[in-house]
Design a protein around this motif. Structure first.
Motif, PDB file in Angstrom:
ATOM      1  N   SER A   1     -66.877  -1.918   0.282  1.00  0.00           N
ATOM      2  CA  SER A   1     -65.626  -2.143   1.006  1.00  0.00           C
ATOM      3  C   SER A   1     -64.796  -0.861   1.029  1.00  0.00           C
ATOM      4  N   PHE A   2     -64.976  -0.006   0.035  1.00  0.00           N
ATOM      5  CA  PHE A   2     -64.276   1.275  -0.002  1.00  0.00           C
ATOM      6  C   PHE A   2     -64.628   2.099   1.247  1.00  0.00           C
ATOM      7  N   SER A   3     -65.905   2.201   1.559  1.00  0.00           N
ATOM      8  CA  SER A   3     -66.334   2.929   2.755  1.00  0.00           C
ATOM      9  C   SER A   3     -65.906   2.213   4.030  1.00  0.00           C
ATOM     10  N   ASP A   4     -65.969   0.898   4.012  1.00  0.00           N
ATOM     11  CA  ASP A   4     -65.514   0.106   5.152  1.00  0.00           C
ATOM     12  C   ASP A   4     -64.059   0.447   5.471  1.00  0.00           C
ATOM     13  N   PHE A   5     -63.197   0.412   4.456  1.00  0.00           N
ATOM     14  CA  PHE A   5     -61.782   0.735   4.658  1.00  0.00           C
ATOM     15  C   PHE A   5     -61.611   2.185   5.079  1.00  0.00           C
ATOM     16  N   ALA A   6     -62.430   3.072   4.551  1.00  0.00           N
ATOM     17  CA  ALA A   6     -62.340   4.489   4.919  1.00  0.00           C
ATOM     18  C   ALA A   6     -62.660   4.676   6.393  1.00  0.00           C
ATOM     19  N   PHE A   7     -63.710   4.045   6.869  1.00  0.00           N
ATOM     20  CA  PHE A   7     -64.044   4.169   8.285  1.00  0.00           C
ATOM     21  C   PHE A   7     -62.965   3.554   9.172  1.00  0.00           C
ATOM     22  N   ARG A   8     -62.395   2.446   8.742  1.00  0.00           N
ATOM     23  CA  ARG A   8     -61.304   1.839   9.515  1.00  0.00           C
ATOM     24  C   ARG A   8     -60.119   2.798   9.607  1.00  0.00           C
TER      25      ARG A   8
END
Length: 144
Positions: free
Chosen positions: A5-12
């Motif tokens: 989810s860390f990467s998910d939020f980063a891409f968002r």
């Protein structure tokens, strides 16, 4: 492979920042409101993106965040490498007692390399180009 989810939020966050007019700053609060995610988590994400050279933070009354370089220079594979642990499975001993004879680790390494090679073909700008539906969702014409 499943990204955290860390990467998910980063891409968002990168997508949102990538659509800002050049040089414009926004706030972490504005990014979290856009996606309805935890502000505390997003602060950590932005901090990591800043340390990795993808985001610049400006302190002070008129401060905020923005991309540190053009979206055309932000390669998706580089973002993943900066944020994700690059080990698909733990093949070290004592976690696995068949490491010396196991061939899976080689297959997993090749799969990870192929995954990253595909991501390396794409930039943040590619994700935003001709994506009017996403741009409309950001509603950047609303006051900060």
């Amino acid at each position: 492979m499943q990204l955290t989810s860390f990467s998910d939020f980063a891409f968002r966050a990168l997508l949102f920042l990538g659509d800002l007019p050049e040089g414009e700053l926004t706030s972490i609060t504005r990014v979290t409101e856009q996606y309805g995610v935890s502000r505390n988590h997003m602060v950590k994400v932005i901090n990591k993106l800043g340390h990795a050279g993808f985001v610049t933070t400006v302190r002070g009354k008129n401060g905020g965040i923005r991309l540190a370089k053009p979206a055309e220079q932000i390669i998706l594979g580089e973002v993943v490498r900066a944020l994700e642990p690059m080990q698909l499975v733990d093949c070290s001993e004592p976690a696995c007692n068949i490491t010396s004879a196991c061939r899976l680790k080689g297959v997993f390494r090749q799969a990870l390399e192929a995954f990253l090679a595909e991501l390396d073909k794409h930039t943040l700008a590619d994700m935003l180009a001709d994506n009017s539906e996403l741009i409309a969702m950001f509603q950047l014409d609303t006051p900060a």
